[in-house]
Design a protein around this motif. Structure first.
Motif, PDB file in Angstrom:
ATOM      1  N   LEU A  55       3.538  -3.679  19.202  1.00 47.75           N
ATOM      2  CA  LEU A  55       2.343  -4.102  19.491  1.00 47.75           C
ATOM      3  C   LEU A  55       1.131  -4.047  18.593  1.00 47.75           C
ATOM      4  CD1 LEU A  55       1.320  -4.850  22.842  1.00 47.75           C
ATOM      5  CD2 LEU A  55      -0.108  -4.280  21.649  1.00 47.75           C
ATOM      6  N   SER A  57      -2.833  -3.824  18.699  1.00 44.49           N
ATOM      7  CA  SER A  57      -3.728  -3.485  19.628  1.00 44.49           C
ATOM      8  C   SER A  57      -5.323  -3.889  19.207  1.00 44.49           C
ATOM      9  CB  SER A  57      -3.541  -2.637  20.447  1.00 44.49           C
ATOM     10  OG  SER A  57      -4.035  -1.673  19.374  1.00 44.49           O
ATOM     11  N   THR A  76      -5.654  -5.182  22.243  1.00 44.06           N
ATOM     12  CA  THR A  76      -5.986  -4.453  24.032  1.00 44.06           C
ATOM     13  C   THR A  76      -6.972  -5.521  24.650  1.00 44.06           C
ATOM     14  OG1 THR A  76      -6.634  -2.007  22.058  1.00 44.06           O
ATOM     15  CG2 THR A  76      -7.631  -1.865  24.784  1.00 44.06           C
ATOM     16  N   VAL A  79      -4.530  -7.148  27.466  1.00 42.56           N
ATOM     17  CA  VAL A  79      -3.723  -6.386  27.499  1.00 42.56           C
ATOM     18  C   VAL A  79      -3.423  -6.945  29.111  1.00 42.56           C
ATOM     19  CG1 VAL A  79      -2.276  -4.860  28.372  1.00 42.56           C
ATOM     20  CG2 VAL A  79      -3.162  -4.722  25.973  1.00 42.56           C
ATOM     21  N   THR A  95       2.185   1.178  20.089  1.00 40.48           N
ATOM     22  CA  THR A  95       1.196   0.392  19.943  1.00 40.48           C
ATOM     23  C   THR A  95       0.954   0.421  18.882  1.00 40.48           C
ATOM     24  OG1 THR A  95       0.384   1.883  21.038  1.00 40.48           O
ATOM     25  CG2 THR A  95       0.841  -0.368  22.378  1.00 40.48           C
ATOM     26  N   ALA A 105      -4.969   2.427  20.551  1.00 38.80           N
ATOM     27  CA  ALA A 105      -3.428   2.098  20.750  1.00 38.80           C
ATOM     28  C   ALA A 105      -3.126   2.705  22.103  1.00 38.80           C
ATOM     29  CB  ALA A 105      -2.739   2.498  19.328  1.00 38.80           C
ATOM     30  N   ALA A 108      -4.211   0.664  25.090  1.00 37.32           N
ATOM     31  CA  ALA A 108      -3.500  -0.789  24.793  1.00 37.32           C
ATOM     32  C   ALA A 108      -2.375  -0.020  25.413  1.00 37.32           C
ATOM     33  CB  ALA A 108      -3.617  -1.076  24.027  1.00 37.32           C
ATOM     34  N   ALA A 109      -1.856   1.564  25.230  1.00 38.09           N
ATOM     35  CA  ALA A 109      -0.687   2.182  25.952  1.00 38.09           C
ATOM     36  C   ALA A 109      -1.145   1.981  27.339  1.00 38.09           C
ATOM     37  CB  ALA A 109      -0.559   3.046  24.684  1.00 38.09           C
ATOM     38  N   GLU A 121       2.266   5.277  20.937  1.00 38.00           N
ATOM     39  CA  GLU A 121       1.733   5.089  20.124  1.00 38.00           C
ATOM     40  C   GLU A 121       1.813   5.229  19.211  1.00 38.00           C
ATOM     41  OE1 GLU A 121      -2.889   6.136  19.195  1.00 38.00           O
ATOM     42  OE2 GLU A 121      -2.446   7.347  21.053  1.00 38.00           O
TER      43      GLU A 121
END
Length: 161
Positions: A55, A57, A76, A79, A95, A105, A108-109, A121
């Motif tokens: 992914l 981000s 991000t 999400v 991510t 990232a 986002a994670a 990540e």
């Protein structure tokens, strides 16, 4: 330390290393949270289902500038509202964002984990993907640069780590 002056000459061992058990727990946990760029590339290049989805981000402008082939684009900030429509909760997510100086990232994670996704990540992000010489896509098409010998071994398939 007296009045701000170190009384030992060895800054590395001024604070002693953790016990082997504590170090094993810490480093084992780190590997559960992080993936290496070259390991992600090897899994994707092996063919078939790697068992995870990658992914990106970053923003759309960043995505257009270059991204990992086959990656899902989910900035991000989106999400929480768009993950369910783009990702299968049964498939782990890896991510990435720009690079080591960016925590997109990581954010986002965190957002994905809070939604119930298994997530790692990718350390180094897109910067190290490109610097290690892996193929990427831009809005103009596929691209690949020569590996930077400071990030990947010259003339070898892997770094041996």
């Amino acid at each position: 330390m007296t009045s701000g002056i170190l009384t030992t000459g060895n800054l590395v061992l001024r604070i002693p290393p953790a016990s082997p058990a504590a170090a094993a727990a810490y480093f084992g946990a780190s590997l559960a949270f992080h993936a290496d760029v070259s390991d992600v590339a090897a899994a994707l290049e092996a063919g078939g289902d790697p068992g995870f989805v990658v992914l990106d981000s970053r923003s759309t402008a960043s995505w257009d500038q270059g991204h990992i082939p086959g990656a899902v684009h989910l900035p991000t900030a989106l999400v929480a509202e768009q993950a369910a429509g783009l990702l299968d909760p049964a498939v782990p997510v890896v991510t990435y964002c720009w690079g080591p100086g960016c925590n997109g990232a990581t954010r986002a994670a965190l957002g994905l984990a809070e939604l119930g996704y298994q997530v790692k990540e990718m350390l180094g992000g897109f910067e190290y993907w490109v610097r290690e010489g892996f193929a990427f896509e831009t809005w103009e098409g596929p691209e690949r640069r020569t590996a930077d010998p400071l990030t990947a071994p010259a003339g070898a398939d892997d770094c041996g780590c």
